[in-house]
Enzyme design. Structure first.
Site, PDB file in Angstrom:
ATOM      1  CB  THR A 185       1.755  -8.867 -12.785  1.00  0.00           C
ATOM      2  OG1 THR A 185       1.376  -9.701 -11.386  1.00  0.00           O
ATOM      3  CG2 THR A 185       0.473  -8.608 -13.495  1.00  0.00           C
ATOM      4  CD  GLU A 331      -2.690  -7.058 -13.695  1.00  0.00           C
ATOM      5  OE1 GLU A 331      -2.111  -6.063 -14.463  1.00  0.00           O
ATOM      6  OE2 GLU A 331      -2.429  -7.159 -12.643  1.00  0.00           O
ATOM      7  CE  LYS A 441      -6.386  10.772   2.032  1.00  0.00           C
ATOM      8  NZ  LYS A 441      -7.282   9.922   2.401  1.00  0.00           N
ATOM      9  CD1 TRP A 446      -4.702  11.584  -0.705  1.00  0.00           C
ATOM     10  CD2 TRP A 446      -5.350  10.687  -2.648  1.00  0.00           C
ATOM     11  NE1 TRP A 446      -5.508  10.284  -0.675  1.00  0.00           N
ATOM     12  CE2 TRP A 446      -5.927   9.765  -1.582  1.00  0.00           C
ATOM     13  CE3 TRP A 446      -5.789  10.408  -4.066  1.00  0.00           C
ATOM     14  CZ2 TRP A 446      -6.603   8.698  -1.720  1.00  0.00           C
ATOM     15  CZ3 TRP A 446      -6.323   9.443  -4.384  1.00  0.00           C
ATOM     16  CH2 TRP A 446      -6.957   8.404  -3.223  1.00  0.00           C
TER      17      TRP A 446
END
Ligand code: ADP
Length: 544
Positions: A185, A331, A441, A446
């Site tokens: 990654t 992944e 936030k 959010w």
């Protein structure tokens, strides 16, 4: 009682054998470093993959040894995929755009024994050489006529290496859980982590991706993977396309060249192309400027980052091309969801269909999804509740290479923490709202940076946009919109902010706009939020 079915292993070589038997004449067209339009067939590629397998065995490689590639998408790279994995070695694809220190880390961590490289990366490897002393040799992916002078030790020309071998090799048979490929990654935080695929996961992932509601590939298709072979195995297309017997068009070093991609699509009759949004921005811009229309193309598979509504609309309205969005990760091999229309939704208006298409997609068989709150409680699928997205399935990693569980990315009950925050609606469509670490936030609520970015990108004067959270004395954090103006366009803060009116909740509207010449990108073309946050570390919102 056990069933009475045969136990033939799901090996990558079985795809090679199938493709060679049933689709030998299908074409593989490549732009290579030494040929602007190289043509060969599946039979050619699979024959040469066996020659390569024989050559690798003579180099003394053992099952599980890593063989790396640093190369663009072309037929030789495809041969290496099959030649290396088919023999039971591990094909470690490396992204050449990584920083030199990341390349050194990855090559050493993977313990690569040999590296296959395009001619253009030879100077890069020569520079790295003092730090990658354990590599035994280098194969330059070209013919004798184009073989460069190099100080790399044991440098061999690819055509010479395989030319010396016969194609009589029979692929060895082994356990389907044997490792087949390795991909790190990009490691925007900490060191890159290696995802080690096995034959079984690779074959199952490719199999599922063929389905009409996933990528939908058939032998009648012509496919252009603009997603690099070093980026999560080009989303599995080198395997799925060979399973289906589709024609492959491989753009070599021309990935980022809108004009070259356009010409390839039209001249080769490409039906489906796959790539990250930035690639398609380049292609759409070229078409706009040159007054061209994509006549051959039927659909694009776009993923790796949120796909802007404006892009889906431009493909649809200007080119009659359907966009299939996908979401996944290195992944996850990478497919987790794809966005195709479900039964019962055919009656949606064109605008509603566009809204739906901006979601990441819906679950496909083989990859389970759940969203959870901070305490790990599962959240409802109502399209409103958002939480940490976790996945589970036979092509999701169970650990990282040589990390022995220390990455802490798996729950006690065996789910993988994707690091994404998402909603899932009643129909099962997943929408990514943020990376966990990018969440903003404000006043305890959010705000989705992805939705704000998407909205901003709909403004015709915006070339690219990113939103980051900046600390705020009253609201803890508020969104700052960072914009790259489209060439020759005037756009000021007031006009930009007014554009959000009625498109997002009023308290989501960014508090300020900063205009920049360019945004920092990761090696896979995504906006590098970490870097952006660093650039704006000293920024403070203007006082009201
Ligand atoms: P890298 O680590 O190289 O950036 P990945 O390709 O594995 O690699 O990145 C996976 C991440 O990309 C996902 O976890 C998600 O944050 C983002 N991503 C992928 N597809 C989408 C999508 N359709 N919408 C929003 N984000 C996406």
């Amino acid at each position: 009682m056990r069933g009475l079915m045969m136990d033939t292993p799901l090996l990558v070589s079985s795809i090679a054998e199938h493709a060679e038997k049933f689709h030998p004449d299908r074409e593989i067209v490549s732009v290579t470093m030494d040929n602007p339009l190289h043509r060969c067939t599946i039979a050619d590629v699979m024959t040469r993959a066996r020659q390569l397998g024989a050559a690798l065995a003579k180099l003394g490689l053992k099952q599980g040894d890593r063989v790396a590639t640093i190369a663009w998408n072309d037929f030789r790279h495809l041969e290496i995929y099959y030649g290396v994995s088919g023999m039971g070695y591990v094909c470690h694809t490396i992204n050449p755009r990584l920083f030199p220190e990341q390349l050194v880390f990855i090559i050493n961590h993977a313990e690569d024994r040999w590296i296959f490289t395009d001619v253009m990366f030879v100077p890069l490897l020569e520079k790295l050489l003092p730090q990658i002393g354990n590599v035994e040799g280098f194969v330059v992916m070209t013919d004798e006529a184009n073989m460069p002078e190099t100080s790399l030790p044991n440098a061999v020309c690819y055509e010479t290496l395989i030319g010396a071998e016969s194609a009589d090799l029979e692929w060895p048979q082994f356990d389907e859980r044997t490792a087949s490929a390795l991909c790190y990654t990009s490691g925007t935080t900490g060191d890159p982590k290696g995802v080690l695929y096995d034959h079984r996961s690779t074959v199952l992932h490719a199999y599922v991706s063929l389905a009409p509601d996933v990528i939908g590939l058939s032998s009648r298709d012509t496919i252009l993977p603009v997603v690099p072979l070093f980026h999560v195995n080009a989303w599995g297309i080198p395997y799925s396309a060979m399973m289906a017997g589709a024609k492959l068009v491989l753009p070599g070093p021309k990935m980022g060249d809108g004009e070259a991609l356009y010409n390839l699509i039209e001249s080769e009759g490409v039906h489906m192309a796959a790539g990250v949004p930035t690639v398609w921005l380049g292609l759409l811009q070229y078409c706009e400027q040159a007054g061209k229309r994509l006549d051959a193309l039927e659909r694009t598979l776009v993923g790796g980052a949120a796909v802007p509504r404006a892009m889906i609309q431009a493909f649809r309205d200007k080119h009659d091309v359907e966009t299939v969005q996908g979401w996944g990760m290195t992944e996850m091999s990478p497919l987790g969801v794809t966005n195709t229309l479900k039964a019962g939704l055919e009656g949606l208006s064109a605008d509603e269909k566009l809204d739906l298409a901006t979601k990441a997609g819906r679950g496909l068989y083989g990859c389970e999804l759940r969203i959870v709150d901070d305490e790990g409680n599962e959240l409802p699928w109502d399209g409103v509740a958002y939480g940490a997205l976790q996945v589970r399935g036979p092509w999701v990693c169970s650990d990282y290479f040589k990390l022995d569980g220390s990455a802490g990315t798996h729950t006690d009950d065996g789910w993988f923490e994707t690091g994404d925050v998402a909603t899932i609606d009643k129909q099962g469509y997943l929408a990514i709202t943020d990376r966990t670490k990018d969440v903003i936030k404000s006043g305890g609520e959010w705000i989705s940076s992805i939705e704000l970015e998407n909205t901003a990108m709909g403004h015709p004067a915006v070339a690219e946009a990113a939103v980051i959270g900046i600390s705020h004395p009253k609201w803890t954090e508020r969104p700052l919109l960072v914009v790259v103006r489209a060439e020759g366009q005037d756009l000021d803060k007031d006009e930009m902010l007014a554009y959000f009116d009625g498109k997002v909740a009023s308290w989501w509207v960014p508090t300020d706009v900063a205009f920049v010449d360019e945004l920092p990108h990761t090696a896979t073309g995504k906006v590098k939020k970490i870097e952006l946050r660093k650039q704006f570390a000293d920024y403070a919102f203007p006082e009201d």
